[in-house]
Scaffold this active site. Structure first.
Site: not given
Length: 499
Positions: A104, A251, A253, A255
């Protein structure tokens, strides 16, 4: 050894059982396969996706090959795509599980292993400890079988669903053209988000060129998290330069989604709570009666006020979308203050920055058609429900044990007054049932503070909120000033906790 925390593993790259490496990933996958077989899910489909971090391609290959050797039908996604694509794929295919290799918004030296289970929701306790026991029981050599990558049109299906959200959620209504400044912060969301926004009718997009291509070193930011100070500076400069109506940051990734807006004092990023209530209101305008909206114990209480006013049900969970996705029947929207938004639970039962970006653009375009802005909407909420001023203090410490030690010290000698207000104290680790967690809650008249150690980083986190009544539109400046002063006192107190 690395242990299953927030829906899986996360840690720094390197050799040894306490680091992310191919051996750690192979053992985790063998344990996951055994756990699935124990639940009579052997042979089912499993989706394997990845981001573009160091080691992600290799870890995804290991994961897919160990699962294939264990008899599962593996769908190995062909490119580094946003985490929500994997969550969508698990649900769309009816897969028994999914694994996304991602850390992440962690620093460049980290990577992770995120697990989705049947239905596309994150792994939930006690499954994490059950899988850990299966991992510990792995003693034989771990077999691997080569797996070809296979798209199966899943990315296109995801994009088609996201592009429909303005009609599915926003419904009919006049929209104005808007200009968007955008950054994926060197992550994997750039191309997907631009495709989704374009397909939804938003074509005037200006991207931060230095941050558009995936780069696992994240060279332009100290920490690749839109919430971190300075991370969105290039985005806000671009937004001002091109005279944008909205700034969007994902961000790495993709999500999580953060929004930037123009104000009388210049551009600023909205807090997650501000974005959360704006998107919730947009969803509720066309949602069925008695729909459910949800947020977490560390988020603003404003959503509860809004939900009651809009005739919706409200739920509160522990932090994390593994809880929010299971908040209850009729869920139409969920958010956490850490810029995570689930705007389409029917398709993605997790936070999804791409779909949140599309819905935010839809909201801004509809407001502009009425010559209004997101700031106008927030002002209206403040007048109606009171100023809900919030902040988060995240104190980086040497390790997670140090953060837990600060909480333990505070638990032993809790304050009885904060910012001149008497407070009641609840040790949430002493509660029974689903709301038990390692956190301390302090509440007083128009004041709320939650203190907890981070579950994924060496940080102590303090979540602050003060509520200041407003006499009317003319009283809003004074109410905001009073709220800022109280909030500043709370911030100073929390910063002192780590010495």
């Amino acid at each position: 050894m690395l242990t299953f925390g927030t829906a899986g593993l996360r840690g720094p790259l390197g050799p040894g059982p306490d680091r992310m490496n191919e051996t750690t990933v192979a053992h985790a996958t063998a344990g996951l396969a055994a756990w699935l077989r124990d639940r009579c899910l052997g042979g089912g489909q499993v989706v394997v996706g990845r981001d573009a971090r160091h080691g992600s391609a290799e870890f995804a290959e290991v994961t897919a090959e160990v699962l294939a050797a264990a008899g599962f039908a593996v769908i190995r996604l062909p490119q580094p795509w946003p985490t929500p694509v994997t969550a969508f794929a698990v649900r769309a295919l009816g897969a028994v599980a999914g694994v996304q290799i991602t850390a992440s918004h962690n620093p460049p030296a980290d990577n992770g292993y995120k697990v989705y289970v049947d239905g596309g929701a994150q792994l939930l306790a006690p499954a994490d400890t059950e899988i850990e026991r299966q991992i510990a029981a792995v003693t034989e050599p771990i077999a691997r079988t080569p797996v070809e990558v296979a798209d199966s049109g899943l990315h296109s299906r995801y994009l088609a669903r996201v592009a429909q959200l303005p009609q599915l959620i926003g419904g009919p209504g006049e929209r104005a053209d808007i200009r968007i400044a955008f950054t994926p912060l060197h992550g994997v969301g750039g191309a997907t988000a631009v495709e989704a926004l374009t397909a939804a009718g938003f074509t005037d997009i200006h991207a931060v060129a230095e941050q558009f291509t995936p780069d696992p070193d994240f060279p332009t930011v100290a920490f690749p998290n839109p919430e971190e100070p300075g991370a969105a500076d290039l985005l806000l400069r671009l937004a001002e330069r091109v005279d944008a109506d909205l700034a969007i940051a994902l961000d790495p990734d993709a999500d999580r989604c953060a929004l930037g807006v123009p104000t009388a004092e210049g551009w600023r990023m909205l807090r997650g709570d501000e974005t959360g209530v704006l998107l919730a209101d947009h969803v509720l305008r066309t949602a069925p009666p008695d729909s459910l909206v949800a947020t977490t114990i560390v988020s603003s209480r404003l959503l509860s006020r809004l939900a009651a006013d809009r005739g919706a049900r409200y739920a509160e969970t522990l932090t994390g979308f593994k809880w929010l996705a299971r908040a209850g029947d009729g869920l139409v929207y969920a958010y956490e203050e850490a810029i995570g938004h689930c705007v389409d639970p029917a398709a993605v039962r997790d936070k999804d920055g791409v779909s949140a970006a599309v819905l935010a653009a839809d909201l801004v375009s509809r407001l502009r058609a009425r010559e209004r802005t997101l700031i106008d909407e927030l002002d209206d909420y403040a007048v109606r429900f009171g100023v809900h001023a919030g902040d988060q203090v995240a104190l980086r410490l040497p390790d997670q044990r140090a953060a837990a030690a600060v909480v333990d010290t505070l638990r032993t000698a809790p304050p009885r007054e904060l910012a001149g207000t008497a407070v009641d104290y609840t040790d949430m680790s002493a509660l029974r049932g689903a709301m038990r967690t390692d956190a301390l809650l302090f509440t007083g008249d128009g004041l709320r503070v939650v203190v907890r150690p981070s579950g994924t980083e060496p940080k102590l986190k303090c979540y602050l909120e003060v509520v200041q009544p407003v006499s009317g539109p003319d009283g809003l400046p004074d109410a905001r000033k009073a709220a800022r002063e109280r909030l500043s006192e709370l911030t100073d107190y929390c910063r002192a906790l780590a010495g």
